[in-house]
Design a protein around this motif. Structure first.
Motif, PDB file in Angstrom:
ATOM      1  N   GLN A 291       0.080   7.093   5.656  1.00 28.33           N
ATOM      2  CA  GLN A 291      -0.251   8.377   6.261  1.00 28.33           C
ATOM      3  C   GLN A 291      -0.427   9.449   5.188  1.00 28.33           C
ATOM      4  OE1 GLN A 291       1.952   8.954  10.341  1.00 28.33           O
ATOM      5  NE2 GLN A 291       3.398   8.159   8.843  1.00 28.33           N
ATOM      6  N   CYS A 292       0.358   9.340   4.132  1.00 28.25           N
ATOM      7  CA  CYS A 292       0.253  10.291   3.021  1.00 28.25           C
ATOM      8  C   CYS A 292      -0.374   9.657   1.788  1.00 28.25           C
ATOM      9  CB  CYS A 292       1.636  10.829   2.658  1.00 28.25           C
ATOM     10  SG  CYS A 292       2.471  11.721   3.995  1.00 28.25           S
ATOM     11  N   HIS A 293      -0.086   8.377   1.564  1.00 31.04           N
ATOM     12  CA  HIS A 293      -0.520   7.716   0.331  1.00 31.04           C
ATOM     13  C   HIS A 293      -1.742   6.830   0.604  1.00 31.04           C
ATOM     14  CE1 HIS A 293       3.222   9.069  -1.562  1.00 31.04           C
ATOM     15  NE2 HIS A 293       3.857   8.640  -0.485  1.00 31.04           N
ATOM     16  N   ARG A 294      -2.817   7.462   1.033  1.00 28.85           N
ATOM     17  CA  ARG A 294      -4.018   6.698   1.401  1.00 28.85           C
ATOM     18  C   ARG A 294      -4.626   5.971   0.204  1.00 28.85           C
ATOM     19  NH1 ARG A 294      -4.504   4.374   5.446  1.00 28.85           N
ATOM     20  NH2 ARG A 294      -6.473   3.762   4.508  1.00 28.85           N
ATOM     21  N   GLN A 295      -4.655   6.600  -0.954  1.00 31.24           N
ATOM     22  CA  GLN A 295      -5.293   5.997  -2.122  1.00 31.24           C
ATOM     23  C   GLN A 295      -4.588   4.713  -2.540  1.00 31.24           C
ATOM     24  OE1 GLN A 295      -5.676   8.653  -5.424  1.00 31.24           O
ATOM     25  NE2 GLN A 295      -6.632   7.150  -6.774  1.00 31.24           N
ATOM     26  N   GLN A 296      -3.273   4.679  -2.414  1.00 33.64           N
ATOM     27  CA  GLN A 296      -2.523   3.500  -2.824  1.00 33.64           C
ATOM     28  C   GLN A 296      -2.558   2.392  -1.765  1.00 33.64           C
ATOM     29  OE1 GLN A 296      -1.374   6.648  -3.069  1.00 33.64           O
ATOM     30  NE2 GLN A 296      -1.389   6.866  -5.302  1.00 33.64           N
ATOM     31  N   ALA A 297      -2.879   2.733  -0.530  1.00 29.60           N
ATOM     32  CA  ALA A 297      -2.797   1.756   0.557  1.00 29.60           C
ATOM     33  C   ALA A 297      -4.010   0.832   0.638  1.00 29.60           C
ATOM     34  CB  ALA A 297      -2.613   2.476   1.884  1.00 29.60           C
ATOM     35  N   GLY A 298      -5.123   1.210   0.012  1.00 30.06           N
ATOM     36  CA  GLY A 298      -6.299   0.353   0.086  1.00 30.06           C
ATOM     37  C   GLY A 298      -7.095   0.605   1.356  1.00 30.06           C
ATOM     38  N   PRO A 299      -7.844  -0.398   1.833  1.00 33.23           N
ATOM     39  CA  PRO A 299      -7.839  -1.807   1.407  1.00 33.23           C
ATOM     40  C   PRO A 299      -8.547  -2.025   0.064  1.00 33.23           C
ATOM     41  CG  PRO A 299      -9.494  -1.474   3.073  1.00 33.23           C
ATOM     42  CD  PRO A 299      -8.777  -0.170   2.946  1.00 33.23           C
ATOM     43  N   PHE A 300      -8.186  -3.142  -0.599  1.00 31.87           N
ATOM     44  CA  PHE A 300      -8.759  -3.498  -1.880  1.00 31.87           C
ATOM     45  C   PHE A 300      -9.381  -4.887  -1.804  1.00 31.87           C
ATOM     46  CE2 PHE A 300      -5.084  -0.750  -2.886  1.00 31.87           C
ATOM     47  CZ  PHE A 300      -5.749   0.292  -3.521  1.00 31.87           C
ATOM     48  N   VAL A 301     -10.381  -5.096  -2.643  1.00 35.17           N
ATOM     49  CA  VAL A 301     -10.968  -6.435  -2.758  1.00 35.17           C
ATOM     50  C   VAL A 301      -9.939  -7.389  -3.354  1.00 35.17           C
ATOM     51  CG1 VAL A 301     -12.785  -7.816  -3.838  1.00 35.17           C
ATOM     52  CG2 VAL A 301     -13.308  -5.506  -2.987  1.00 35.17           C
ATOM     53  N   PHE A 302      -9.259  -6.916  -4.407  1.00 31.76           N
ATOM     54  CA  PHE A 302      -8.206  -7.712  -5.048  1.00 31.76           C
ATOM     55  C   PHE A 302      -6.872  -6.990  -4.803  1.00 31.76           C
ATOM     56  CE2 PHE A 302     -12.096  -8.319  -7.568  1.00 31.76           C
ATOM     57  CZ  PHE A 302     -12.275  -9.683  -7.380  1.00 31.76           C
ATOM     58  N   GLU A 303      -6.141  -7.465  -3.838  1.00 35.30           N
ATOM     59  CA  GLU A 303      -4.916  -6.796  -3.421  1.00 35.30           C
ATOM     60  C   GLU A 303      -3.715  -7.327  -4.181  1.00 35.30           C
ATOM     61  OE1 GLU A 303      -3.131  -7.752   0.467  1.00 35.30           O
ATOM     62  OE2 GLU A 303      -3.394  -5.623   0.955  1.00 35.30           O
ATOM     63  N   HIS A 304      -2.815  -6.440  -4.542  1.00 36.04           N
ATOM     64  CA  HIS A 304      -1.536  -6.847  -5.128  1.00 36.04           C
ATOM     65  C   HIS A 304      -0.737  -7.553  -4.033  1.00 36.04           C
ATOM     66  CE1 HIS A 304       2.142  -5.546  -7.780  1.00 36.04           C
ATOM     67  NE2 HIS A 304       2.081  -6.856  -7.582  1.00 36.04           N
ATOM     68  N   ASP A 305      -0.315  -8.766  -4.289  1.00 38.14           N
ATOM     69  CA  ASP A 305       0.377  -9.551  -3.263  1.00 38.14           C
ATOM     70  C   ASP A 305       1.625  -8.859  -2.739  1.00 38.14           C
ATOM     71  OD1 ASP A 305      -1.526 -11.489  -3.471  1.00 38.14           O
ATOM     72  OD2 ASP A 305      -0.360 -12.818  -4.770  1.00 38.14           O
ATOM     73  N   ALA A 306       2.246  -8.037  -3.578  1.00 41.82           N
ATOM     74  CA  ALA A 306       3.477  -7.356  -3.151  1.00 41.82           C
ATOM     75  C   ALA A 306       3.220  -6.440  -1.964  1.00 41.82           C
ATOM     76  CB  ALA A 306       4.061  -6.558  -4.313  1.00 41.82           C
ATOM     77  N   LEU A 307       1.992  -5.924  -1.828  1.00 41.23           N
ATOM     78  CA  LEU A 307       1.677  -5.038  -0.712  1.00 41.23           C
ATOM     79  C   LEU A 307       1.778  -5.754   0.624  1.00 41.23           C
ATOM     80  CD1 LEU A 307      -1.327  -2.953  -2.100  1.00 41.23           C
ATOM     81  CD2 LEU A 307       0.971  -2.157  -1.597  1.00 41.23           C
ATOM     82  N   ARG A 308       1.625  -7.063   0.634  1.00 40.81           N
ATOM     83  CA  ARG A 308       1.740  -7.812   1.880  1.00 40.81           C
ATOM     84  C   ARG A 308       3.176  -7.830   2.378  1.00 40.81           C
ATOM     85  NH1 ARG A 308      -1.811 -13.016  -0.199  1.00 40.81           N
ATOM     86  NH2 ARG A 308      -3.689 -11.831  -0.751  1.00 40.81           N
ATOM     87  N   GLU A 309       4.118  -7.652   1.468  1.00 39.65           N
ATOM     88  CA  GLU A 309       5.528  -7.619   1.853  1.00 39.65           C
ATOM     89  C   GLU A 309       6.002  -6.206   2.166  1.00 39.65           C
ATOM     90  OE1 GLU A 309       8.181 -10.045  -0.563  1.00 39.65           O
ATOM     91  OE2 GLU A 309       6.429 -10.838  -1.612  1.00 39.65           O
ATOM     92  N   GLY A 310       5.238  -5.214   1.769  1.00 36.15           N
ATOM     93  CA  GLY A 310       5.611  -3.835   2.064  1.00 36.15           C
ATOM     94  C   GLY A 310       5.891  -3.018   0.819  1.00 36.15           C
ATOM     95  N   CYS A 311       5.657  -1.732   0.925  1.00 35.98           N
ATOM     96  CA  CYS A 311       5.841  -0.824  -0.206  1.00 35.98           C
ATOM     97  C   CYS A 311       7.280  -0.837  -0.719  1.00 35.98           C
ATOM     98  CB  CYS A 311       5.467   0.595   0.200  1.00 35.98           C
ATOM     99  SG  CYS A 311       3.785   0.762   0.845  1.00 35.98           S
ATOM    100  N   THR A 312       8.236  -1.101   0.190  1.00 37.17           N
ATOM    101  CA  THR A 312       9.641  -1.030  -0.190  1.00 37.17           C
ATOM    102  C   THR A 312      10.068  -2.187  -1.088  1.00 37.17           C
ATOM    103  OG1 THR A 312      10.209  -2.130   1.905  1.00 37.17           O
ATOM    104  CG2 THR A 312      10.309   0.276   1.841  1.00 37.17           C
ATOM    105  N   VAL A 313       9.188  -3.146  -1.329  1.00 37.77           N
ATOM    106  CA  VAL A 313       9.498  -4.186  -2.309  1.00 37.77           C
ATOM    107  C   VAL A 313       9.637  -3.557  -3.697  1.00 37.77           C
ATOM    108  CG1 VAL A 313       8.586  -6.237  -3.476  1.00 37.77           C
ATOM    109  CG2 VAL A 313       8.413  -6.031  -1.001  1.00 37.77           C
ATOM    110  N   CYS A 314       8.845  -2.536  -3.969  1.00 43.13           N
ATOM    111  CA  CYS A 314       8.863  -1.878  -5.283  1.00 43.13           C
ATOM    112  C   CYS A 314       9.461  -0.471  -5.249  1.00 43.13           C
ATOM    113  CB  CYS A 314       7.445  -1.800  -5.852  1.00 43.13           C
ATOM    114  SG  CYS A 314       6.683  -3.407  -6.170  1.00 43.13           S
ATOM    115  N   HIS A 315       9.430   0.178  -4.105  1.00 46.55           N
ATOM    116  CA  HIS A 315       9.861   1.575  -4.005  1.00 46.55           C
ATOM    117  C   HIS A 315      11.011   1.729  -3.021  1.00 46.55           C
ATOM    118  CE1 HIS A 315       6.209   3.014  -6.129  1.00 46.55           C
ATOM    119  NE2 HIS A 315       5.560   2.117  -5.421  1.00 46.55           N
ATOM    120  N   ASN A 316      11.944   2.603  -3.362  1.00 47.26           N
ATOM    121  CA  ASN A 316      12.964   3.020  -2.396  1.00 47.26           C
ATOM    122  C   ASN A 316      12.465   4.311  -1.758  1.00 47.26           C
ATOM    123  OD1 ASN A 316      15.175   4.182  -1.065  1.00 47.26           O
ATOM    124  ND2 ASN A 316      16.627   3.166  -2.414  1.00 47.26           N
ATOM    125  N   PRO A 317      12.140   4.312  -0.475  1.00 42.66           N
ATOM    126  CA  PRO A 317      11.490   5.486   0.125  1.00 42.66           C
ATOM    127  C   PRO A 317      12.380   6.719   0.203  1.00 42.66           C
ATOM    128  CG  PRO A 317      12.065   3.883   1.807  1.00 42.66           C
ATOM    129  CD  PRO A 317      12.342   3.225   0.494  1.00 42.66           C
TER     130      PRO A 317
END
Length: 264
Positions: free
Chosen positions: A168-194
């Motif tokens: 909703q706020c981080h549109r640029q980071q959300a994609g979609p991308f042709v080559f997606e970082h696999d971690a995004l499939r598990e959710g942003c919280t895999v790398c970030h503490n919201p």
């Protein structure tokens, strides 16, 4: 020899007495007492009184995790739920309802949320955090306090991915991308503490250790100590130059429309 045994026995008994004292002092401490928010002059009226005006919310609320909140002050009327977070509702009803009239709105002031979510409150005080304490965000933007899925924003759609909440706020980071970082499939919280972190960008681990949690591999017998291979490439020198995305390599860390290894 006898004197040594005597003093050894004294030391042992002293240690055991200290441990017993610690055990008693810890086990006898009462649990954290949580009280419902207070509104001067107001009394608790129960959930049914809320249903007259808030029919939609009271219809879906029984399926919410928050519906299980039971505080002693509220349970005095055999009820639990609404007033546990919004405070006693008698004066709100006498005033004919209305937004913010003799009622506590956790969507504007997170203090009511922090009464129970103590760990989250602590995370918001870490150096890197979303600006909830500063009043530029609120809990309801990311969480639906009344709905069955508390990890969806209030009034939002039935999103397919947890990431949609952040997008909703981080549109640029959300994609979609042709080559997606696999971690995004598990959710942003895999790398970030919201809520907050001691690491920049609210990362859950200091980089490059963050990336190595997934991309590290067991080194074969021909690899020298200190060498780090990812795939078939020796990354030892690269890791000394900086993090994986700041050393001129995987700069498109969320995904890329151009390069499969997210170089740009």
């Amino acid at each position: 020899m006898t004197r040594r045994r005597f003093w050894a026995g004294v030391a042992f008994l002293t240690v055991m007495a200290a441990l017993a004292l610690i055990h008693v002092s810890c086990s006898s401490m009462p649990g954290t007492q949580i009280a419902a928010p207070q509104i001067p002059g107001a009394t608790f009226v129960g959930n049914k009184a809320c249903a007259d005006c808030h029919a939609r919310i009271t219809r879906i609320f029984p399926g919410s995790p928050h519906a299980r909140i039971q505080l002693d002050a509220v349970m005095g009327r055999g009820e639990a739920g609404c007033e546990s977070c919004h405070g006693p509702g008698s004066k709100h009803i006498q005033a004919g309802g209305g937004r913010d009239k003799f009622i506590i709105n956790p969507g504007k002031d997170p203090a009511a949320c922090f009464q129970c979510h103590l760990e989250t409150h602590a995370e918001f005080n870490l150096p890197q955090h979303h600006p909830v304490l500063e009043g530029r965000m609120n809990c309801v933007q990311c969480h639906d306090p009344h709905g069955a899925d508390i990890f969806k924003p209030a009034g939002g759609l039935a999103m397919a991915r947890l990431n949609e909440n952040c997008s909703q706020c981080h549109r640029q980071q959300a994609g979609p991308f042709v080559f997606e970082h696999d971690a995004l499939r598990e959710g942003c919280t895999v790398c970030h503490n919201p809520h907050g972190s001691v690491n920049r960008k609210m990362l859950v681990a200091a980089d490059p250790n963050l990336c190595l949690r997934c991309h590290a591999q067991n080194q074969g017998p021909g690899v020298k100590p200190g060498q780090i291979f990812i795939g078939k490439i020796d990354h030892s020198a690269f890791l000394r130059q900086g993090t994986c995305w700041s050393a001129g390599c995987h700069t498109a860390v969320h995904g890329s429309n151009i390069h499969p290894r997210m170089f740009y």
